[in-house]
Design a protein around this motif. Structure first.
Motif, mmCIF file in Angstrom:
data_model
loop_
_atom_site.group_PDB
_atom_site.id
_atom_site.type_symbol
_atom_site.label_atom_id
_atom_site.label_comp_id
_atom_site.label_asym_id
_atom_site.label_seq_id
_atom_site.Cartn_x
_atom_site.Cartn_y
_atom_site.Cartn_z
ATOM 1 N N SER B 228 -2.851 35.386 121.818
ATOM 2 C CA SER B 228 -4.065 34.635 120.871
ATOM 3 C C SER B 228 -3.825 33.195 121.037
ATOM 4 O O SER B 228 -2.903 32.546 121.796
ATOM 5 C CB SER B 228 -3.947 35.083 119.507
ATOM 6 N N SER B 229 -4.730 32.321 120.356
ATOM 7 C CA SER B 229 -4.544 30.848 120.630
ATOM 8 C C SER B 229 -3.232 30.482 119.765
ATOM 9 O O SER B 229 -2.739 29.334 120.009
ATOM 10 C CB SER B 229 -5.870 30.304 119.844
ATOM 11 N N ALA B 230 -2.744 31.561 118.926
ATOM 12 C CA ALA B 230 -1.563 30.999 118.279
ATOM 13 C C ALA B 230 -0.361 31.608 118.821
ATOM 14 O O ALA B 230 0.911 31.366 118.442
ATOM 15 C CB ALA B 230 -1.737 31.714 116.663
ATOM 16 N N THR B 231 -0.324 32.193 119.906
ATOM 17 C CA THR B 231 0.883 32.575 120.524
ATOM 18 C C THR B 231 1.856 31.628 120.987
ATOM 19 O O THR B 231 1.456 30.708 121.646
ATOM 20 C CB THR B 231 0.416 33.598 121.801
ATOM 21 N N ARG B 232 3.075 31.747 120.586
ATOM 22 C CA ARG B 232 4.186 30.586 120.894
ATOM 23 C C ARG B 232 5.128 31.119 121.970
ATOM 24 O O ARG B 232 5.505 32.231 122.190
ATOM 25 C CB ARG B 232 4.780 30.292 119.616
ATOM 26 N N ILE B 233 5.729 30.033 122.575
ATOM 27 C CA ILE B 233 6.972 30.315 123.488
ATOM 28 C C ILE B 233 8.173 29.550 123.007
ATOM 29 O O ILE B 233 8.101 28.337 122.648
ATOM 30 C CB ILE B 233 6.458 29.875 124.876
ATOM 31 N N ILE B 234 9.206 30.448 123.132
ATOM 32 C CA ILE B 234 10.299 29.709 122.581
ATOM 33 C C ILE B 234 11.174 29.751 124.045
ATOM 34 O O ILE B 234 11.625 30.701 124.649
ATOM 35 C CB ILE B 234 11.267 30.465 121.558
ATOM 36 N N ALA B 235 11.435 28.340 124.347
ATOM 37 C CA ALA B 235 11.978 28.136 125.663
ATOM 38 C C ALA B 235 13.540 28.273 125.544
ATOM 39 O O ALA B 235 14.231 28.202 124.391
ATOM 40 C CB ALA B 235 11.846 26.874 126.075
ATOM 41 N N ARG B 236 14.288 28.887 126.428
ATOM 42 C CA ARG B 236 15.523 29.289 126.573
ATOM 43 C C ARG B 236 16.244 29.611 128.110
ATOM 44 O O ARG B 236 15.119 29.755 128.823
ATOM 45 C CB ARG B 236 16.087 30.387 125.643
ATOM 46 N N ASP B 237 17.518 29.626 128.240
ATOM 47 C CA ASP B 237 17.702 29.975 129.752
ATOM 48 C C ASP B 237 17.100 31.371 129.981
ATOM 49 O O ASP B 237 17.125 32.352 128.971
ATOM 50 C CB ASP B 237 19.237 30.227 129.508
ATOM 51 N N GLY B 238 16.581 31.730 131.193
ATOM 52 C CA GLY B 238 15.983 32.982 131.421
ATOM 53 C C GLY B 238 14.643 33.058 131.025
ATOM 54 O O GLY B 238 14.125 32.131 130.486
ATOM 55 N N THR B 239 14.146 34.214 130.766
ATOM 56 C CA THR B 239 13.047 34.517 130.370
ATOM 57 C C THR B 239 12.567 33.847 128.813
ATOM 58 O O THR B 239 13.372 34.316 128.215
ATOM 59 C CB THR B 239 12.603 36.156 130.439
ATOM 60 N N PRO B 240 11.767 33.196 128.687
ATOM 61 C CA PRO B 240 11.276 32.648 127.415
ATOM 62 C C PRO B 240 11.021 33.719 126.490
ATOM 63 O O PRO B 240 10.555 34.877 126.675
ATOM 64 C CB PRO B 240 10.188 31.606 127.515
ATOM 65 N N LEU B 241 11.163 33.485 125.243
ATOM 66 C CA LEU B 241 10.543 34.453 124.264
ATOM 67 C C LEU B 241 9.369 34.022 123.797
ATOM 68 O O LEU B 241 8.970 32.885 123.672
ATOM 69 C CB LEU B 241 11.684 34.344 122.696
ATOM 70 N N VAL B 242 8.535 35.049 123.573
ATOM 71 C CA VAL B 242 7.047 34.809 123.279
ATOM 72 C C VAL B 242 6.713 35.766 122.118
ATOM 73 O O VAL B 242 7.010 36.959 121.852
ATOM 74 C CB VAL B 242 6.004 35.388 124.462
ATOM 75 N N TYR B 243 5.982 34.989 120.915
ATOM 76 C CA TYR B 243 5.681 35.775 119.903
ATOM 77 C C TYR B 243 4.390 35.328 119.305
ATOM 78 O O TYR B 243 4.092 33.991 119.435
ATOM 79 C CB TYR B 243 6.705 35.829 118.769
#
Lengths: 250, 250
Positions: B228-243
């Motif tokens: 959705s427009s609110a979905t966020r990415i948390i950058a980190r090593d490897g695949t980022p987290l998405v929520y």
């Protein structure tokens, strides 16, 4: 073995719906964290610490889980259903994003589970057998206007609709409004399913036409399914079968 | 023991995601029916007959299952994922409704499974952590105009969106059109997840911004998630987290 955080879905209630992946994670855990009735579902054993907390403290719970994992514990946060569907996973990631950078390096895994709408759908047939949506009817964390707008657009799209958290003692009016909205937009024959506590001893299933639906049929343990305009009923002895066909005629 | 029909979800591929309820049903079965690769996942044993068939013969398969069950066999129809989500359950109920009245009296049970969108979501975080919808992008059984309309309304509702069957060799154009529609309606930063063959040895996960998405990233083994427009990415090593956060600000 180093620490880590697993966010696991216990399914709707019956242990026969818990995946082997989740069972294995619970066997390896040093700490289990969650809402009281979900933590109670995990068997006691030596070496396992159970941290049960009340509802509505999701962020506290997430921070505790992350802190323990950062200290080397093997933590499992338990949700009912699927942790990624109106449950604990988003709360944990909110806490990760707002927390110390070191938390981003933790081994965090989400283990899916059988979510309530799919367990409920299976019990009556295949009402979500075509395009569908899932809407959380609680306005604790979003304005009712957003819910209203999404319901209207979902009906316009002719999705089947699953409503989570339809009605609580503290906010009974939302589901009553939802029924009014449905009655404006749909024929009275529109199929609805009230599925309470699916797969538990308290399971209660009702298939009703919109015209017969009443606010009191739903509570916080109920998931409500609303068929699309194409959803069909196959009458037979006992609970009828309900399904949404795979085809949309041209 | 009398006959009956179980429509069972095998989950996305890993046996650790098959529920004990489904495993028990397979152990009791006299006949297993389904698409070739799903039937192949069921272990051979004396007394079990496996009926594997090609894709796109769902109604034939459903009729065979119902006929055998009516003759007293203990039949399990296997689907990948959840049988009620763009899979075999609706086909079976279509056959029940069109078939002999006696079929309505059969013991027919649907056993839920971990559907692809929830397995995929779990792998990257909780992108479906708020209201969402699931759309089958195949236009084999519905006109493209219905798909187009549902996509537009889903974006207007700001649902996260899961796209099943996004792209096949026979109809590559639908997903290309979908990307065009997304580019008209969303910012190029909109989060997309291409999750192929989740939980199998061929698993491939990509988290990309809409601006970088290309039609060739999807095939029939891929489920595509659109934040959705609110979905966020948390950058980190490897695949980022998405929520997707649980809250929608007022």
């Amino acid at each position: 073995m180093s620490g880590g955080l697993v966010i696991a879905g216990l399914g709707p209630g019956d242990d026969a719906l818990v995946t082997p992946e989740v069972s294995a994670a619970l066997e390896r855990a040093t700490d289990v964290i969650g809402y009281i009735p979900y933590v109670a579902r995990v068997a006691d054993r030596p070496g396992l610490v159970k941290h049960a907390s009340d509802n509505r403290v999701e962020i506290d719970r997430a921070q505790l889980a992350l802190s323990l994992a950062a200290e080397g514990a093997r933590v499992v946060v338990v949700s009912s259903g699927d942790p990624g569907v109106f449950a604990m996973a988003s709360a944990v990631f909110e806490a990760v994003e707002a927390g110390p950078v070191a938390w981003r390096a933790l081994d965090i895994r989400v283990l899916p589970g059988i979510t309530a709408m799919l367990a409920a759908a299976a019990r009556v047939g295949a009402p979500l057998g075509h395009d569908f949506c899932a809407i959380n009817l609680s306005d604790n964390l979003k304005p009712w206007a957003v819910i209203d707008r999404r319901l209207r657009l979902a009906l316009e799209a002719d999705f089947a609709i699953a409503l989570y958290n339809p009605r609580s003692a503290a906010r009974p009016e939302g589901f009553a409004r939802t029924l009014e909205l449905l009655r404006e937009a749909c024929k009275p024959e529109r199929v609805m399913i009230f599925a309470r506590a699916v797969s538990t001893p308290e399971e209660d299933l009702r298939v009703v036409a919109l015209g017969e639906a009443a606010p009191g049929m739903a509570d916080m343990r109920t998931v409500v399914l609303i068929g699309s305009s194409a959803t069909r009923i196959i009458a037979r002895d006992g609970t009828p079968l309900v399904y949404t066909p795979r085809s949309v005629p041209v």
